[in-house]
Design an enzyme around this catalytic site. Structure first.
Site, short mmCIF file in Angstrom:
data_model
loop_
_atom_site.label_atom_id
_atom_site.label_comp_id
_atom_site.label_asym_id
_atom_site.label_seq_id
_atom_site.Cartn_x
_atom_site.Cartn_y
_atom_site.Cartn_z
N ALA A 18 0.70 -1.22 0.13
CA ALA A 18 -0.05 0.11 0.08
C ALA A 18 0.83 1.22 -0.12
CB ALA A 18 -0.85 -0.01 1.20
N GLY A 68 -0.60 -5.38 0.10
CA GLY A 68 -1.49 -5.23 -0.94
C GLY A 68 -1.38 -5.64 -2.29
N GLU A 112 -2.16 -9.35 -1.98
CA GLU A 112 -3.57 -9.35 -1.79
C GLU A 112 -4.23 -8.93 -3.33
OE1 GLU A 112 -5.29 -8.10 2.31
OE2 GLU A 112 -4.05 -6.42 1.35
N GLU A 164 2.38 -6.55 6.83
CA GLU A 164 1.53 -5.41 7.56
C GLU A 164 1.62 -5.51 9.34
OE1 GLU A 164 -0.64 -5.68 3.61
OE2 GLU A 164 0.35 -7.17 5.12
#
Length: 697
Positions: A63, A102, A105, A125
């Site tokens: 992210a 991310g 993901e 994370e």
């Protein structure tokens, strides 16, 4: 379409390339670009599927953390992934580099994932005090099993390409043309029914024994990470994979993410993340400064520290010569290293083959002349300045031109050693922390005449040794030990005023440290500090009295605590209490009951005060550099972000006010607020204001 994601069609297959330097972070532009590429591919009847790839060395590194705390810009990553899973055309992720957070993901939203040899996949994370917020805690268990997914998510450690395939995170490792292989996979998937989205696949969750295996792993993890709220949230979110429908589980995961993101502990961990990376920027270092190659290193001293330093080089695959003054001392050092590696083999963290390879890289030698061919020499002998000056004078004549000469001293004058060498531009400090083969911090001390090339070489080798380098200036104790000396002085004073060793230690362990100062002193040996104080002509009334009584810590079975029958945990000792009370009386100090709050403030706030002086003197370039030193060198609790971040969280006005009270109460002028601290407090600012100024400069 956003310029950060390019789109092209090759042989009826769309290729969307994420190109958002330096690491393809998932900014709003990237999310919009991926969404637009998907819509374009679905709308084009001539396109049979889409390949998603990253430009450069990253697929997507995670992210865009700079968006945290700002109003959200659509689409959210979770929305993009749900749209990908609903695609009627095959989507394939071609992962050539890192796919973190991310990024992984996003890849899990595709029908298939292929990896190149340098790919690394992970969900880091947890290290930022949060959890994956776009399905990572739910889709990973469906793909590889909850008992395998949980430790991966909770550790944040990535897996390499081969391991990703073994786990089932990726379909195949492609040694050749990754894009061509991804296109072939699109064609294969387009020829038949598309596989069900990960969200719809409960096969691994419903397998016999899957729940039991997960709960066993969760129980062990919960015990180890009892004080980490993000780990508890990860456990529950993975558990939701079993218990909740996917939409409800996704919403619960998102709720966890938001709550953790706004938690002060998470903010502290994000501060650490940025501070560590900012520390890599060396103020005043020319952009064209290049590190010299280090093909061979030498370490002077085969004691605990010298041996640990030598192991770092061997672990990194760099030949190192460990040098002693006599064969007996060298043999002891070599034996110690062999035993440490043997323990690693026994624990399963090292293979016997790797142990043999590393031992082969550590060559023993007697006599300083053995350092003559090294590209980097690190001196790790006794902390005696005259001895070190003598060694550097010899190194200056026997080593090759350009060899970097470093001292591992923890507090002595690097400039004096540099002057003695006759080639001051090659000299600096490389302060490893004990145990040197374990601790991650490396204080790199830039002396007055250290050349940019020598400095670049030290920083470069630190990274190769997997250390966290922080460049500091020359002063007594540099950053870490200079601040520690303030805490040590207050700990001693608290004993004289009425606190017990156990009360002082409890204040620090309650704060978040693994050990208190007196338990740590007993573990390290009280004679270490005693020897330094005698060399400096200083005294610590209680500590010196203990040493004079033969109480040197765990190794003698007695220190601040008693250690009966070789116990590793100390017990309060009435003899020590009586000794302290006699010392208080001799100093004319009236003993009193001291609250845990006062003990904590008097241990922590003087360190912050000294940190302010260090910043004002330019010994440290940024408040975050000080925080990194304490996090990686002294095990400061990470969720409190380091002493300077903690000061901002408390408020500098409060820190300054309490210091003034304690200065008046004790008569200790060193507790008066440092000028920088007083100024920032009066202005209503924090140390973060200095960090912002340094970044803008």
């Amino acid at each position: 379409m956003a310029g950060t994601v390019s789109y092209r069609v090759e042989d009826g297959i769309a290729v969307a390339t994420i190109d958002h330097a330096p690491v393809n972070a998932l900014s709003a532009d990237v999310r919009q670009g991926v969404q637009a590429a998907l819509a374009r591919a679905l709308a084009d009847d001539a396109v049979i599927g889409l390949v998603l790839e990253g430009a450069g060395r990253a697929f997507v590194a995670g992210a865009d953390i700079t968006e945290f705390g700002r109003p959200p810009v659509p689409p959210a990553l979770g929305e993009v992934i749900l749209a990908m899973q609903a695609s009627s055309k095959p989507l394939v992720a071609a992962i050539q580099g890192v796919a973190f957070g991310g990024g992984l993901e996003l890849a899990l939203g595709c029908h298939a994932r292929l990896v190149g040899p340098r790919a690394q996949l992970g969900l880091p994370e947890v290290k930022l005090g949060i959890l994956p917020g776009a399905g990572g805690t739910l889709r990973t268990p469906r793909l590889i099993g909850a008992d395998r997914a949980l430790p991966m998510i909770a550790s944040g450690e990535p897996v390499d390409a081969r391991r990703a395939v073994e786990l089932g995170l990726a379909a195949a490792l492609i040694e050749g043309d990754l894009l061509a292989a991804a296109k072939d996979t699109v064609r294969q998937l387009a020829a038949g029914p598309l596989p069900a989205p990960i969200d719809a696949d409960r096969g691994r969750l419903d397998a016999p024994g899957a729940r039991e295996a997960f709960e066993k792993a969760a129980e062990a993890l919960a015990r180890r990470a009892a004080e980490e709220p993000q780990v508890a949230a990860i456990i529950q979110s993975v558990r939701n994979s079993f218990d909740l429908p996917m939409p409800a589980a996704l919403q619960a995961e998102r709720d966890f993410f938001v709550a953790l993101r706004d938690d002060p502990r998470s903010k502290a961990l994000r501060h650490v993340f940025f501070a560590e990376r900012e520390a890599a920027r060396i103020p005043g270092q020319p952009k064209d400064a290049r590190a010299r190659p280090v093909a061979r290193a030498a370490v002077l001293g085969a004691g605990t520290m010298g041996g640990g330093i030598a192991m770092n080089f061997a672990n990194a695959g760099i030949p190192v010569r460990m040098i002693e003054t006599d064969a007996e001392a060298l043999a002891r050092g070599q034996k110690r290293i062999a035993e440490i590696y043997a323990v690693s083999v026994k624990r399963g963290s090292l293979t016997e083959e790797a142990r043999a390879q590393r031992l082969a890289l550590i060559e023993g030698a007697v006599g300083l002349e053995a350092a003559s061919e090294a590209d980097l020499v690190i001196e790790a002998v006794f902390e005696e300045l005259e001895l070190k000056k003598e060694i550097f004078a010899k190194l200056g004549t026997i080593t090759k031109p350009g060899t970097v000469l470093a001292s591992n001293t923890s507090y002595l004058d690097i400039d004096a050693m540099a002057a003695a060498s006759g080639r001051a531009d090659d000299v600096l400090g490389m302060h490893f922390f004990s145990p040197a083969n374990v601790m991650k911090l490396l204080e790199i001390v830039r002396a007055e005449k250290t050349s940019p090339t020598a400095l670049a070489t030290a920083v470069d080798i630190a990274r190769k040794l997997k250390k966290v380098p922080v460049v500091v200036g020359v002063c007594y104790g540099f950053v870490g030990n200079r601040m520690l000396s303030r805490r040590t002085a207050q700990a001693e004073r608290l004993l004289l005023e009425g606190a017990s060793p156990a009360e002082v230690d409890k204040a620090l362990t309650d704060f978040g440290f693994r050990m208190g100062p007196f338990a740590m002193a007993d573990l390290a040996g009280l004679d270490i500090g005693w020897r330094i104080r005698k060399a400096n002509g200083t005294r610590a009334v209680v500590a010196d009295a203990l040493c004079e009584a033969g109480r040197l810590g765990q190794k003698t079975g007695r220190g601040y605590y008693a250690y009966p029958e070789g116990a590793r945990t100390g017990q309060p000792d009435a003899e020590v209490q009586a000794l302290i009370e006699r010392a208080s009386a001799a100093q004319g100090i009236a003993r009193r009951q001291i609250s845990q709050q006062e003990i904590t403030e008097r241990l922590i706030y003087p360190m912050i005060n000294e940190g302010a002086r260090i910043l004002e003197e330019g010994i440290a370039a940024r408040p975050g550099d000080i925080d990194v030193v304490w996090l990686y060198g002294y095990n400061w609790p990470a969720w409190k972000g380091g002493p300077m971040h903690h000061a901002d969280a408390v408020g500098l006005a409060k820190v300054a006010e309490r210091l003034s009270v304690y200065a008046a109460q004790t008569g200790d002028a060193t507790l008066q607020p440092a000028p920088l601290l007083a100024r920032l407090a009066a202005e209503g600012q924090g140390f973060s204001a200095l960090a912002a100024q340094a970044k803008a400069a």
